[in-house]
Design a protein around this motif. Structure first.
Motif, PDB file in Angstrom:
ATOM      1  N   ILE A 370       0.862  -1.174   0.000  1.00 22.91           N
ATOM      2  CA  ILE A 370       0.000   0.000   0.000  1.00 22.91           C
ATOM      3  C   ILE A 370       0.899   1.226   0.000  1.00 22.91           C
ATOM      4  O   ILE A 370       1.708   1.424   0.915  1.00 22.91           O
ATOM      5  N   LEU A 371       0.764   2.049  -1.045  1.00 22.57           N
ATOM      6  CA  LEU A 371       1.654   3.205  -1.176  1.00 22.57           C
ATOM      7  C   LEU A 371       0.922   4.374  -1.806  1.00 22.57           C
ATOM      8  O   LEU A 371      -0.131   4.216  -2.412  1.00 22.57           O
ATOM      9  N   GLY A 372       1.532   5.554  -1.659  1.00 22.01           N
ATOM     10  CA  GLY A 372       0.961   6.760  -2.238  1.00 22.01           C
ATOM     11  C   GLY A 372       0.742   7.832  -1.197  1.00 22.01           C
ATOM     12  O   GLY A 372       0.877   7.613   0.004  1.00 22.01           O
ATOM     13  N   GLY A 373       0.388   8.998  -1.677  1.00 20.81           N
ATOM     14  CA  GLY A 373       0.240  10.182  -0.837  1.00 20.81           C
ATOM     15  C   GLY A 373       0.688  11.370  -1.649  1.00 20.81           C
ATOM     16  O   GLY A 373       0.460  11.436  -2.854  1.00 20.81           O
ATOM     17  N   ARG A 374       1.365  12.301  -1.013  1.00 24.71           N
ATOM     18  CA  ARG A 374       1.925  13.451  -1.726  1.00 24.71           C
ATOM     19  C   ARG A 374       3.372  13.120  -2.080  1.00 24.71           C
ATOM     20  O   ARG A 374       4.237  13.016  -1.212  1.00 24.71           O
ATOM     21  N   ALA A 375       3.649  12.972  -3.373  1.00 26.16           N
ATOM     22  CA  ALA A 375       4.952  12.490  -3.823  1.00 26.16           C
ATOM     23  C   ALA A 375       6.065  13.475  -3.491  1.00 26.16           C
ATOM     24  O   ALA A 375       5.870  14.687  -3.473  1.00 26.16           O
ATOM     25  N   LYS A 376       7.247  12.926  -3.227  1.00 26.27           N
ATOM     26  CA  LYS A 376       8.448  13.729  -3.023  1.00 26.27           C
ATOM     27  C   LYS A 376       9.315  13.637  -4.276  1.00 26.27           C
ATOM     28  O   LYS A 376       9.071  12.820  -5.169  1.00 26.27           O
ATOM     29  N   ASP A 377      10.347  14.486  -4.336  1.00 23.78           N
ATOM     30  CA  ASP A 377      11.223  14.498  -5.507  1.00 23.78           C
ATOM     31  C   ASP A 377      11.765  13.107  -5.788  1.00 23.78           C
ATOM     32  O   ASP A 377      12.241  12.410  -4.883  1.00 23.78           O
ATOM     33  N   GLY A 378      11.676  12.687  -7.039  1.00 21.13           N
ATOM     34  CA  GLY A 378      12.183  11.377  -7.424  1.00 21.13           C
ATOM     35  C   GLY A 378      11.158  10.273  -7.343  1.00 21.13           C
ATOM     36  O   GLY A 378      11.356   9.201  -7.927  1.00 21.13           O
ATOM     37  N   GLY A 379      10.067  10.501  -6.613  1.00 21.90           N
ATOM     38  CA  GLY A 379       9.019   9.487  -6.509  1.00 21.90           C
ATOM     39  C   GLY A 379       9.539   8.161  -6.008  1.00 21.90           C
ATOM     40  O   GLY A 379      10.267   8.095  -5.017  1.00 21.90           O
ATOM     41  N   ILE A 380       9.194   7.081  -6.721  1.00 20.40           N
ATOM     42  CA  ILE A 380       9.608   5.731  -6.316  1.00 20.40           C
ATOM     43  C   ILE A 380      10.501   5.078  -7.365  1.00 20.40           C
ATOM     44  O   ILE A 380      10.725   3.860  -7.327  1.00 20.40           O
ATOM     45  N   ALA A 381      11.051   5.872  -8.277  1.00 14.17           N
ATOM     46  CA  ALA A 381      11.870   5.300  -9.347  1.00 14.17           C
ATOM     47  C   ALA A 381      13.052   4.514  -8.800  1.00 14.17           C
ATOM     48  O   ALA A 381      13.439   3.472  -9.351  1.00 14.17           O
ATOM     49  N   ALA A 382      13.632   4.982  -7.688  1.00 13.07           N
ATOM     50  CA  ALA A 382      14.802   4.313  -7.116  1.00 13.07           C
ATOM     51  C   ALA A 382      14.477   2.929  -6.570  1.00 13.07           C
ATOM     52  O   ALA A 382      15.387   2.123  -6.317  1.00 13.07           O
ATOM     53  N   LEU A 383      13.197   2.628  -6.398  1.00 15.73           N
ATOM     54  CA  LEU A 383      12.795   1.340  -5.819  1.00 15.73           C
ATOM     55  C   LEU A 383      12.580   0.256  -6.870  1.00 15.73           C
ATOM     56  O   LEU A 383      12.246  -0.879  -6.520  1.00 15.73           O
ATOM     57  N   ALA A 384      12.770   0.567  -8.138  1.00 20.12           N
ATOM     58  CA  ALA A 384      12.516  -0.394  -9.213  1.00 20.12           C
ATOM     59  C   ALA A 384      13.207  -1.744  -9.009  1.00 20.12           C
ATOM     60  O   ALA A 384      12.604  -2.795  -9.301  1.00 20.12           O
TER      61      ALA A 384
END
Length: 468
Positions: A370-384
């Motif tokens: 479960i994820l989401g909310g107000r995104a921060k810089d970079g989002g979740i790309a680093a978690l790929a």
């Protein structure tokens, strides 16, 4: 409360009347100081007035007559990205700038400590990640072992709201870089540096300033024992700086959750086992794998830090092991809420960025995320690289669309709100999986804080657990 010493009959200004500021004002008054206080927020000023403090606008030059010291609350910048105008006023009028941490260290020790068999000790924990859990874990273990202990700082209560020290007591303080950068007095008995990752960089003028703020606890605090995480270059630098030539590197204990350490006194975790080594030989080992309150490598680092602190106090390894095993977890930080049908439900609402969410994902092999909310810089790309751990993602909040696009082919569903996300994840989860709230985003699109978001998750999970 700890009355502030050294200001009796003197005029002291307090800027910022939130939790720590208001407590500092009370403690200064209890020590005989004349307190002038200010906050830009009218509600905060009204709360101070209700306690008998008279707000004085510190932006006016006339307010600084005979003011000796300005006590600054943590959220107010002293230097970067620009000094607060009232800090500039203090400099102009010759007043020194301090904070509640500095007041604590100049006031906590008293004359009657000389009559105690074991005067109180102070453990301070700083770092980018894990300091709240480590602080709470040390406090929990001390209580479980039967040692008197109090906890304060960036967690729980303000430091000056603590009770005066008693014989044999240990105070555990979580200190942020905002607190260590300003404090004029720092005197921990044991200081812990967990790690360093980019955070608050505007506030500190970059990584160098951020590290320098934390380094003050060691370089200026002069602890008897320095416990230092060495999985980043800054920690290795600090450990080398604090090490003495004699006694195999004492007073430094190095800790790691990523590598075996050799030479000196070390505590590290590998493959779920914590090991203590001294002078080239193992002296203790603890199996952390089944400790429900300490899942994942990041919590194993927290366990290493707590273990090293307790060993520095002379606690036996077996007692530490029992205490660690009973730790229930800190709310909203990889907190196990319950289990049903072989599915665990874990609340990591504090994972407000990708770095924190990474640690949560690494803690479990198969998740309903479960994820989401107000995104921060970079989002979740680093978690790929970790997406293969995700059985399915359940998206909430403003970032649902952008996070969904980043997830690409990962099975996903846009749920919108927490109740829907928990209900759908619970219905689809299979035995052995974990329903994990690790938002990787701020909470402010739907909630007032990450705690409120976590509470909503817990309430939704409890409804699932209570169902037939």
């Amino acid at each position: 409360m700890i009355p502030v010493r050294g200001y009796e009959g003197h005029r002291v200004a307090v800027l910022g009347l939130g939790r720590s500021g208001l407590v500092a004002a009370r403690a200064l008054r209890a020590g005989g100081a004349e307190v002038v206080a200010w906050d830009d927020n009218p509600e905060a000023r009204a709360a101070a007035e209700a306690e008998g403090f008279t707000p004085v606008d510190l932006s006016r030059d006339a307010a600084w007559e005979d003011v000796r010291t300005l006590i600054l609350s943590p959220g107010i910048p002293a230097l970067y990205p620009a000094p607060n105008p009232i800090v500039e006023k203090a400099w102009t009028h010759g007043a020194v700038v301090d904070n509640d941490i500095g007041l604590f260290f100049r006031s906590y020790a008293t004359e009657d400590w000389g009559l105690m068999d074991r005067p109180p000790r102070v453990i301070c924990v700083t770092g980018s990640n894990g300091k709240s859990t480590t602080t709470a874990l040390i406090h929990h273990c001390l209580k479980a072992i039967g040692m008197p202990a109090q906890m304060a700082g960036n967690i729980g209560r303000g430091v000056l709201d603590l009770e005066p020290g008693v014989d044999g007591e240990v105070v555990v303080l979580e200190l942020s870089s905002y607190q260590t950068e300003v404090a004029r007095a720092l005197a921990p008995d044991i200081a812990i540096f967990m790690n360093l990752t980019p955070d608050h960089l505007d506030r500190h003028g970059g990584m160098g300033g951020y590290f320098a703020a934390k380094r003050r606890l060691f370089a200026e605090g002069g602890p008897e024992r320095a416990i230092i995480g060495v999985d980043e270059a800054e920690g290795r630098y600090l450990a080398a700086e604090m090490r003495q030539e004699a006694e195999g590197g004492d007073p430094v204990i190095r800790i790691s959750s990523a590598q075996k350490l050799v030479g000196g006194w070390n505590v590290f975790a590998r493959k779920g086992f914590l090991s203590e080594w001294r002078k080239g030989r193992q002296v203790a080992s603890i199996d952390l794998r089944e400790m429900a309150g300490l899942p994942g490598a990041h919590n194993h680092q927290n366990a290493c830090a707590a273990y090293a602190a307790l060993r520095s106090l002379g606690v036996a390894p077996k007692k530490i092991e029992v205490a660690l095993a009973s730790y229930p977890g800190l709310p909203h930080r990889c907190q196990l809420i319950g289990e049903k049908g072989g599915v665990r439900f874990v609340n990591d609402s504090k994972a407000t960025n990708a770095d924190a969410a990474e640690k949560a994902l690494l803690a479990f092999p198969r998740v309903r995320w479960i994820l989401g909310g107000r995104a921060k810089d970079g989002g979740i790309a680093a978690l790929a690289p970790l997406f293969d751990r995700v059985a399915k993602a359940y998206l909430i909040g403003e970032a649902a669309e952008s996070f969904g696009a980043t997830l690409g082919t990962v099975p996903q569903e846009t749920c919108g709100d927490m109740a829907t996300a928990v209900s759908r994840a619970a219905a689809e989860a299979e035995p052995g999986e974990v329903v994990l709230l690790a938002p990787a985003a701020a909470s402010f699109d739907q909630y007032s804080s990450f705690e409120t978001r976590g509470d909503d998750f817990v309430a939704a999970v409890q409804r699932v657990l209570a169902a037939g």
